[in-house]
Design an enzyme around this catalytic site. Structure first.
Site, PDB file in Angstrom:
ATOM      1  N   HIS A 126       0.818  -1.215   0.000  1.00 13.82           N
ATOM      2  CA  HIS A 126       0.000   0.000   0.000  1.00 13.82           C
ATOM      3  C   HIS A 126       0.854   1.269   0.000  1.00 13.82           C
ATOM      4  CE1 HIS A 126       0.833   0.658   4.300  1.00 13.82           C
ATOM      5  NE2 HIS A 126       0.695  -0.652   4.435  1.00 13.82           N
ATOM      6  N   ASP A 127       0.414   2.232  -0.788  1.00 10.16           N
ATOM      7  CA  ASP A 127       1.004   3.574  -0.875  1.00 10.16           C
ATOM      8  C   ASP A 127       2.400   3.585  -1.488  1.00 10.16           C
ATOM      9  OD1 ASP A 127      -1.210   4.969   0.624  1.00 10.16           O
ATOM     10  OD2 ASP A 127      -0.505   3.632   2.198  1.00 10.16           O
ATOM     11  N   GLY A 144       4.885  -1.297   2.195  1.00 11.60           N
ATOM     12  CA  GLY A 144       4.113  -0.065   2.139  1.00 11.60           C
ATOM     13  C   GLY A 144       4.970   1.178   2.212  1.00 11.60           C
TER      14      GLY A 144
END
Length: 265
Positions: A126-127, A144
């Site tokens: 994520h991100d 992430g």
């Protein structure tokens, strides 16, 4: 559902009514396309793949069997907020690859650039922000919030720690655990990743001029053996050089970072 008349969807595929499928796109047998997915022109989703979440897939990208793209983040702080996965053009996403959407605390978008290759079982957390022409070999994981620059090569079975930045043109050898930032054009080896030099092979393949490679080698020696602390050496490089590649390394080191650096051995 908005399916272009020149798209091809196999009868056994499940394409949600909210999905957008562009011209010439193909969705293969038993694949699943979610309601907030956009497949650009010429995208190919082969059999048994899942594309879900608020996910955009750019023109010409090919998604191989059993890939899972756009699922929620592997983050216990995630509470269902609307976040996205944006995948660029002409990527090759091989079997079993996973890419998650972002988190509210991390900016909300996981982003992959153009012309990348993600080999079997690779993961993008994520991100994460992944640049163009990046290669991630089999079973390697980008955690992430990582930032991966253009033209980076990540070998097989590599782990990239969360919040790590890897500068443009760096090379990460197989079976390394990278816990700190890697300078542009750096070469990392060893099970607990160590900076062992510059990615000279990659620089030559890109056609860098001989004088630029000499300048980079001299800059690396300054970082490795110069006087003062590592950041002091980087500041001197930044002040004294007029070479854009050396300046890129110096500015990368001096930029804000949540991690320390892999420094020359």
């Amino acid at each position: 559902m908005s399916v272009h008349p020149e798209a091809h969807i196999h009868p056994t595929a499940i394409v949600d009514a909210g999905a957008v499928v562009g011209s010439g796109a193909e969705v293969g047998p038993f694949s699943v396309i979610g309601p907030e997915v956009t497949l650009g022109p010429g995208v190919v989703v082969k059999s048994h793949a899942v594309v879900t979440g608020a996910t955009d897939v750019g023109e010409g990208t090919v998604i191989f069997p059993f890939a899972s793209l756009g699922e929620i983040p592997q983050d216990l702080k995630f509470r269902g907020e609307r976040t996205r996965l944006v995948i660029g053009r002409r990527n090759r996403i091989r079997e079993g690859v996973t890419m998650n959407t972002g988190t509210e605390g991390g900016g909300g978008v996981t982003r992959v650039g153009d012309d990348c290759l993600f080999m079997t079982g690779a993961h993008v957390g994520h991100d994460a922000q992944v640049g163009d022409r990046v290669i991630v070999a089999n079973q390697s994981a980008i955690a992430g919030h990582c930032v991966i620059g253009d033209d980076v090569i990540i070998g097989g079975l590599v782990g990239i720690h969360q919040f790590v930045r890897i500068g443009r043109g760096a090379f990460i050898g197989a079976v390394a655990m990278v816990t700190n930032d890697v300078i542009p054009y750096g070469m990392v080896h060893a099970p607990r990743g160590e900076l062992e030099g510059l990615n000279l092979v990659g620089l030559k393949r890109r056609g860098l001029a001989r004088e630029d490679i000499h300048a980079l080698r001299a800059a690396y020696q300054t970082l490795a053996q110069g006087e003062g602390a590592f950041l002091d050496r980087a500041r001197r490089l930044n002040d004294e050089t007029d070479n854009p590649f050396v300046r890129e390394i110096a500015e990368f080191i001096l930029a804000d970072s949540g991690r320390s650096f892999l420094t020359p051995g």
